[in-house]
Design a protein around this motif. Structure first.
Motif, mmCIF file in Angstrom:
data_model
loop_
_atom_site.group_PDB
_atom_site.id
_atom_site.type_symbol
_atom_site.label_atom_id
_atom_site.label_comp_id
_atom_site.label_asym_id
_atom_site.label_seq_id
_atom_site.Cartn_x
_atom_site.Cartn_y
_atom_site.Cartn_z
ATOM 1 N N ASN A 164 0.827 -1.206 0.000
ATOM 2 C CA ASN A 164 0.000 0.000 0.000
ATOM 3 C C ASN A 164 0.861 1.256 0.000
ATOM 4 O O ASN A 164 1.123 1.852 1.030
ATOM 5 N N THR A 165 1.315 1.682 -1.163
ATOM 6 C CA THR A 165 2.121 2.895 -1.270
ATOM 7 C C THR A 165 1.208 4.102 -1.166
ATOM 8 O O THR A 165 0.259 4.246 -1.937
ATOM 9 N N ILE A 166 1.472 4.973 -0.175
ATOM 10 C CA ILE A 166 0.621 6.146 0.016
ATOM 11 C C ILE A 166 1.276 7.427 -0.475
ATOM 12 O O ILE A 166 0.591 8.404 -0.754
ATOM 13 N N SER A 167 2.598 7.440 -0.567
ATOM 14 C CA SER A 167 3.316 8.612 -1.065
ATOM 15 C C SER A 167 4.764 8.206 -1.365
ATOM 16 O O SER A 167 5.141 7.057 -1.166
ATOM 17 N N TYR A 168 5.530 9.176 -1.824
ATOM 18 C CA TYR A 168 6.938 8.929 -2.127
ATOM 19 C C TYR A 168 7.802 9.996 -1.474
ATOM 20 O O TYR A 168 7.421 11.168 -1.422
ATOM 21 N N SER A 169 8.948 9.585 -0.959
ATOM 22 C CA SER A 169 9.968 10.529 -0.502
ATOM 23 C C SER A 169 10.994 10.631 -1.621
ATOM 24 O O SER A 169 11.481 9.616 -2.119
ATOM 25 N N TRP A 170 11.293 11.859 -2.011
ATOM 26 C CA TRP A 170 12.236 12.061 -3.106
ATOM 27 C C TRP A 170 13.611 12.327 -2.518
ATOM 28 O O TRP A 170 13.817 13.271 -1.773
ATOM 29 N N ALA A 180 12.810 8.054 -6.167
ATOM 30 C CA ALA A 180 11.559 7.991 -5.414
ATOM 31 C C ALA A 180 11.585 6.765 -4.501
ATOM 32 O O ALA A 180 11.745 5.647 -4.960
ATOM 33 N N PRO A 239 9.264 4.712 -1.879
ATOM 34 C CA PRO A 239 7.853 4.645 -1.480
ATOM 35 C C PRO A 239 7.664 4.599 0.039
ATOM 36 O O PRO A 239 8.445 3.967 0.757
ATOM 37 N N ASN A 240 6.644 5.302 0.515
ATOM 38 C CA ASN A 240 6.194 5.222 1.908
ATOM 39 C C ASN A 240 4.952 4.344 1.898
ATOM 40 O O ASN A 240 3.964 4.670 1.248
ATOM 41 N N SER A 241 4.998 3.240 2.606
ATOM 42 C CA SER A 241 3.912 2.255 2.551
ATOM 43 C C SER A 241 3.222 2.112 3.894
ATOM 44 O O SER A 241 3.818 2.361 4.955
#
Length: 71
Positions: A37-43, A53, A55-57
């Motif tokens: 469940n990837t909710i956003s990405y940290s670059w 990128a 992924p924040n899961s």
């Protein structure tokens, strides 16, 4: 997808336990399908100025057992 089950036991059905009025037990299974469940990405930028990128899961499959006892 999450799934939860619960059961409550009340007074008369708990004959061996004199001091317990009732008790409740519940089991939750979170992320039943084991989906990432990837909710956003940290670059992230490295020393060569390349950007990646990461992924924040949300959590992986997880079991949660709960109980309440009333005396």
């Amino acid at each position: 997808m999450d799934v939860g089950f619960s059961k409550q036991f009340i007074g008369d059905k708990i004959q061996n336990l004199k001091y317990i009025e009732s008790f409740w037990i519940g089991l939750d299974v979170l992320n039943v399908l084991g989906v990432s469940n990837t909710i956003s990405y940290s670059w992230i930028e490295d020393v060569n100025s390349e950007t990646f990128a990461v992924p924040n899961s949300l959590s992986a499959r997880f079991l949660n057992l709960k109980g309440i006892i009333k005396f």
